[in-house]
Scaffold this motif. Structure first.
Motif, PDB file in Angstrom:
ATOM      1  N   SER A 132    -128.821 111.318  41.907  1.00 50.77           N
ATOM      2  CA  SER A 132    -127.073 111.236  41.739  1.00 50.77           C
ATOM      3  C   SER A 132    -126.885 111.363  42.920  1.00 50.77           C
ATOM      4  O   SER A 132    -127.003 111.566  43.710  1.00 50.77           O
ATOM      5  CB  SER A 132    -126.628 111.840  40.591  1.00 50.77           C
ATOM      6  N   ALA A 133    -125.333 111.091  42.620  1.00 42.16           N
ATOM      7  CA  ALA A 133    -124.410 111.393  44.699  1.00 42.16           C
ATOM      8  C   ALA A 133    -123.048 111.953  43.727  1.00 42.16           C
ATOM      9  O   ALA A 133    -122.791 111.236  42.893  1.00 42.16           O
ATOM     10  CB  ALA A 133    -124.542 110.580  45.114  1.00 42.16           C
ATOM     11  N   LEU A 134    -123.010 113.297  43.576  1.00 40.41           N
ATOM     12  CA  LEU A 134    -121.809 113.896  43.383  1.00 40.41           C
ATOM     13  C   LEU A 134    -121.261 114.635  44.613  1.00 40.41           C
ATOM     14  O   LEU A 134    -120.965 115.301  45.346  1.00 40.41           O
ATOM     15  CB  LEU A 134    -121.729 115.101  41.924  1.00 40.41           C
ATOM     16  N   LEU A 135    -119.710 114.478  44.375  1.00 38.22           N
ATOM     17  CA  LEU A 135    -118.882 114.408  45.561  1.00 38.22           C
ATOM     18  C   LEU A 135    -117.408 116.260  44.706  1.00 38.22           C
ATOM     19  O   LEU A 135    -117.384 116.269  43.543  1.00 38.22           O
ATOM     20  CB  LEU A 135    -117.531 113.640  45.714  1.00 38.22           C
ATOM     21  N   ALA A 136    -117.651 117.287  45.559  1.00 37.05           N
ATOM     22  CA  ALA A 136    -116.295 117.838  44.978  1.00 37.05           C
ATOM     23  C   ALA A 136    -115.592 118.400  45.984  1.00 37.05           C
ATOM     24  O   ALA A 136    -115.874 118.757  47.443  1.00 37.05           O
ATOM     25  CB  ALA A 136    -116.999 119.287  44.874  1.00 37.05           C
ATOM     26  N   GLU A 137    -113.930 118.118  46.621  1.00 37.76           N
ATOM     27  CA  GLU A 137    -113.619 117.945  47.193  1.00 37.76           C
ATOM     28  C   GLU A 137    -111.944 118.523  47.207  1.00 37.76           C
ATOM     29  O   GLU A 137    -111.607 118.792  45.647  1.00 37.76           O
ATOM     30  CB  GLU A 137    -113.021 116.806  47.904  1.00 37.76           C
ATOM     31  N   LEU A 138    -111.692 119.393  47.966  1.00 43.74           N
ATOM     32  CA  LEU A 138    -110.549 119.852  48.018  1.00 43.74           C
ATOM     33  C   LEU A 138    -109.618 120.700  49.382  1.00 43.74           C
ATOM     34  O   LEU A 138    -110.359 120.670  50.375  1.00 43.74           O
ATOM     35  CB  LEU A 138    -110.747 122.357  48.069  1.00 43.74           C
ATOM     36  N   GLN A 139    -108.727 119.637  49.299  1.00 47.53           N
ATOM     37  CA  GLN A 139    -107.841 118.694  50.339  1.00 47.53           C
ATOM     38  C   GLN A 139    -106.282 120.270  50.364  1.00 47.53           C
ATOM     39  O   GLN A 139    -105.892 120.090  48.791  1.00 47.53           O
ATOM     40  CB  GLN A 139    -107.210 117.550  50.526  1.00 47.53           C
ATOM     41  N   VAL A 140    -106.524 120.901  51.454  1.00 52.05           N
ATOM     42  CA  VAL A 140    -105.240 122.537  51.298  1.00 52.05           C
ATOM     43  C   VAL A 140    -103.890 121.409  51.508  1.00 52.05           C
ATOM     44  O   VAL A 140    -102.719 122.438  51.651  1.00 52.05           O
ATOM     45  CB  VAL A 140    -106.069 123.168  51.564  1.00 52.05           C
ATOM     46  N   TYR A 141    -104.042 120.492  52.058  1.00 48.93           N
ATOM     47  CA  TYR A 141    -102.622 119.418  53.198  1.00 48.93           C
ATOM     48  C   TYR A 141    -103.114 118.958  52.670  1.00 48.93           C
ATOM     49  O   TYR A 141    -103.955 118.159  52.434  1.00 48.93           O
ATOM     50  CB  TYR A 141    -102.725 120.206  54.843  1.00 48.93           C
ATOM     51  N   PRO A 142    -101.408 118.019  52.403  1.00 45.01           N
ATOM     52  CA  PRO A 142    -101.589 116.393  52.793  1.00 45.01           C
ATOM     53  C   PRO A 142    -102.614 115.761  53.212  1.00 45.01           C
ATOM     54  O   PRO A 142    -102.672 116.371  54.782  1.00 45.01           O
ATOM     55  CB  PRO A 142    -100.183 116.196  52.853  1.00 45.01           C
ATOM     56  N   ALA A 159    -104.366 127.880  43.456  1.00 49.61           N
ATOM     57  CA  ALA A 159    -104.900 129.420  44.077  1.00 49.61           C
ATOM     58  C   ALA A 159    -104.375 129.433  46.200  1.00 49.61           C
ATOM     59  O   ALA A 159    -103.506 129.844  46.162  1.00 49.61           O
ATOM     60  CB  ALA A 159    -105.913 129.693  44.117  1.00 49.61           C
ATOM     61  N   LEU A 160    -105.277 128.098  47.025  1.00 50.35           N
ATOM     62  CA  LEU A 160    -105.390 127.907  47.898  1.00 50.35           C
ATOM     63  C   LEU A 160    -103.900 126.586  48.254  1.00 50.35           C
ATOM     64  O   LEU A 160    -103.854 127.034  49.718  1.00 50.35           O
ATOM     65  CB  LEU A 160    -106.735 127.538  48.620  1.00 50.35           C
ATOM     66  N   GLY A 161    -103.017 125.357  47.716  1.00 50.01           N
ATOM     67  CA  GLY A 161    -103.261 124.748  48.602  1.00 50.01           C
ATOM     68  C   GLY A 161    -101.638 124.810  48.791  1.00 50.01           C
ATOM     69  O   GLY A 161    -101.030 125.272  48.391  1.00 50.01           O
ATOM     70  N   GLU A 162    -101.553 124.117  50.010  1.00 46.03           N
ATOM     71  CA  GLU A 162    -100.032 123.785  50.291  1.00 46.03           C
ATOM     72  C   GLU A 162     -99.528 122.950  49.619  1.00 46.03           C
ATOM     73  O   GLU A 162     -99.896 121.960  48.946  1.00 46.03           O
ATOM     74  CB  GLU A 162    -100.548 124.145  51.773  1.00 46.03           C
ATOM     75  N   PRO A 163     -98.092 122.513  49.794  1.00 46.25           N
ATOM     76  CA  PRO A 163     -97.355 121.198  49.392  1.00 46.25           C
ATOM     77  C   PRO A 163     -98.112 119.886  49.923  1.00 46.25           C
ATOM     78  O   PRO A 163     -98.512 119.726  51.192  1.00 46.25           O
ATOM     79  CB  PRO A 163     -96.278 121.201  49.586  1.00 46.25           C
ATOM     80  N   GLY A 164     -98.613 119.319  49.163  1.00 48.56           N
ATOM     81  CA  GLY A 164     -99.293 118.051  48.947  1.00 48.56           C
ATOM     82  C   GLY A 164    -100.791 118.120  48.936  1.00 48.56           C
ATOM     83  O   GLY A 164    -101.313 117.091  49.786  1.00 48.56           O
ATOM     84  N   ASN A 165    -101.246 119.341  48.380  1.00 49.77           N
ATOM     85  CA  ASN A 165    -103.023 119.568  48.461  1.00 49.77           C
ATOM     86  C   ASN A 165    -102.854 118.633  47.424  1.00 49.77           C
ATOM     87  O   ASN A 165    -102.546 117.573  46.370  1.00 49.77           O
ATOM     88  CB  ASN A 165    -102.773 120.687  47.749  1.00 49.77           C
ATOM     89  N   SER A 166    -104.398 117.686  46.946  1.00 49.51           N
ATOM     90  CA  SER A 166    -105.506 116.983  45.974  1.00 49.51           C
ATOM     91  C   SER A 166    -106.841 118.155  46.280  1.00 49.51           C
ATOM     92  O   SER A 166    -106.818 118.975  46.998  1.00 49.51           O
ATOM     93  CB  SER A 166    -105.563 116.271  46.227  1.00 49.51           C
ATOM     94  N   ALA A 167    -106.676 117.895  45.270  1.00 52.87           N
ATOM     95  CA  ALA A 167    -108.891 117.647  44.833  1.00 52.87           C
ATOM     96  C   ALA A 167    -109.550 117.132  43.641  1.00 52.87           C
ATOM     97  O   ALA A 167    -108.464 116.032  42.753  1.00 52.87           O
ATOM     98  CB  ALA A 167    -108.807 119.666  44.353  1.00 52.87           C
ATOM     99  N   ARG A 168    -110.625 116.744  43.544  1.00 51.88           N
ATOM    100  CA  ARG A 168    -110.623 116.136  42.925  1.00 51.88           C
ATOM    101  C   ARG A 168    -112.819 116.439  42.902  1.00 51.88           C
ATOM    102  O   ARG A 168    -113.292 116.910  43.795  1.00 51.88           O
ATOM    103  CB  ARG A 168    -110.951 114.492  43.483  1.00 51.88           C
ATOM    104  N   VAL A 169    -113.528 115.812  41.484  1.00 59.09           N
ATOM    105  CA  VAL A 169    -114.935 115.795  42.011  1.00 59.09           C
ATOM    106  C   VAL A 169    -115.501 114.679  40.546  1.00 59.09           C
ATOM    107  O   VAL A 169    -114.739 114.151  39.942  1.00 59.09           O
ATOM    108  CB  VAL A 169    -115.061 117.517  41.055  1.00 59.09           C
ATOM    109  N   GLU A 170    -115.891 113.591  41.395  1.00 62.18           N
ATOM    110  CA  GLU A 170    -116.151 112.302  41.270  1.00 62.18           C
ATOM    111  C   GLU A 170    -117.731 112.187  41.697  1.00 62.18           C
ATOM    112  O   GLU A 170    -118.457 112.546  42.378  1.00 62.18           O
ATOM    113  CB  GLU A 170    -115.496 111.508  41.655  1.00 62.18           C
ATOM    114  N   TRP A 171    -118.761 111.627  40.470  1.00 59.90           N
ATOM    115  CA  TRP A 171    -119.443 110.669  41.062  1.00 59.90           C
ATOM    116  C   TRP A 171    -119.434 109.587  42.013  1.00 59.90           C
ATOM    117  O   TRP A 171    -118.827 108.674  42.056  1.00 59.90           O
ATOM    118  CB  TRP A 171    -120.098 109.935  39.665  1.00 59.90           C
ATOM    119  N   LEU A 172    -119.972 109.294  43.092  1.00 61.71           N
ATOM    120  CA  LEU A 172    -120.280 108.564  43.757  1.00 61.71           C
ATOM    121  C   LEU A 172    -121.253 107.700  42.925  1.00 61.71           C
ATOM    122  O   LEU A 172    -121.775 106.409  43.177  1.00 61.71           O
ATOM    123  CB  LEU A 172    -120.557 108.591  44.701  1.00 61.71           C
ATOM    124  N   GLN A 173    -122.594 108.164  42.403  1.00 64.16           N
ATOM    125  CA  GLN A 173    -123.788 107.796  42.050  1.00 64.16           C
ATOM    126  C   GLN A 173    -124.045 108.108  40.962  1.00 64.16           C
ATOM    127  O   GLN A 173    -124.502 109.929  41.002  1.00 64.16           O
ATOM    128  CB  GLN A 173    -125.063 107.456  42.327  1.00 64.16           C
TER     129      GLN A 173
END
Length: 285
Positions: free
Chosen positions: A223-233, A268-282
């Motif tokens: 399996s392959a899992l992604l966990a991402e945190l973008q604090v800026y756009p 908690a950490l994001g500025e305007p335009g932030n995003s996050a995701r947890v998704e499977w690549l596989q």
């Protein structure tokens, strides 16, 4: 190599990386068999947030500083903050643990840990910071070469079928670093297929990561899992807008535990335009 993590310790990328790392350690230690952990780009293992380096950037204030001031109510984040407090009880109120310290904190007496650091000064500090822990072996060497030499692990008469490999390079040359990561993963998964592999990566423009994701999905892991945190756009290639963790052979239900934690970090950490995701690549079969 000119990179020094002391300038960036405790920032939003460290927060995400270390929340995921501790979640992996706790999931893997839920089973009784001993583990082997390898940290390929270990740094010095322990940092002082009141140092000139950390104060010069102030990055920790937007990461661990915010979390300690207003802790989100999430079990994985609470677990991470307990580890930070334990480190500060031992090393002082401005201490921040790197991944080697967290591995030593989270793993058990029968587990074993190897840490690689190529830069001589950083490796010397790493040796001093982990001195006295018989579970830990410090290697002053290239981390990818360390993967080839140390995997699959055998220490004395013990062969370790389960374990964790953390790959957290400095990305001084990003495209070449991705090539090295994919080559190392392909080789290591073939030789040590039951381990969990966790790769930290920076995000400047997310779309530029698509070739890396396609190649990572083709590595012969379960399996392959992604966990991402973008604090800026996602609109500037000149700064690190966020970061992610790629986890191969993720423990069962890691995605369901990480999703609320990553969302809580975004809030908690994001500025305007932030995003996050947890998704499977596989996704696991």
């Amino acid at each position: 190599m000119n990179y020094r993590h002391a300038f960036h310790a405790g920032n939003h990328a460290d927060v995400l990386k270390h929340v995921v790392l501790l979640a992996l350690c706790d999931a893997l230690t839920a089973k009784p068999a001993p583990l082997f952990a390898l940290d390929t780009h270990a740094g010095r293992g322990l940092y002082a947030l009141d140092s000139n380096s950390a104060q010069r950037t102030g990055e920790a204030e937007g990461g661990i500083g915010r979390l300690l001031a207003e802790p989100p109510r999430d079990p994985l984040i609470e677990r991470y903050l307990r580890a930070i407090r334990a480190c500060r009880v031992e090393h002082g109120r401005a201490a921040y643990p790197g991944s080697p310290w967290l591995l030593a904190h989270a793993l058990r007496p029968d587990d074993r840990i190897a840490v690689c650091e190529l830069h001589p000064e950083e490796a010397g500090q790493l040796q001093a910071n982990l001195a006295g822990d018989p579970r830990v072996a410090v290697h002053e060497r290239d981390g990818y070469a360390g993967m080839k030499a140390l995997l699959p692990p055998k220490i004395g008469a013990t062969r370790y079928n389960r374990g964790l490999v953390l790959i957290d390079p400095p990305y001084e040359a990003q495209l070449e670093e991705f090539d090295a990561i994919i080559a190392a993963l392909r080789d290591a998964v073939t030789r040590w297929p039951h381990a969990t592999y966790a790769v930290w990566y920076p995000i400047k423009l997310r779309r530029s990561l698509q070739p890396f994701f396609r190649r990572a999905a083709a590595v012969p892991a379960k399996s392959a899992l992604l966990a991402e945190l973008q604090v800026y756009p996602d609109n500037s290639p000149l700064r690190m807008n966020g970061s992610g963790m790629l986890v191969l052979n993720a423990p069962w239900q890691l995605d369901t535990r990480l999703a609320p934690a990553v969302e809580a970090l975004r809030v908690a950490l994001g500025e305007p335009g932030n995003s996050a995701r947890v998704e499977w690549l596989q996704a696991p079969a």
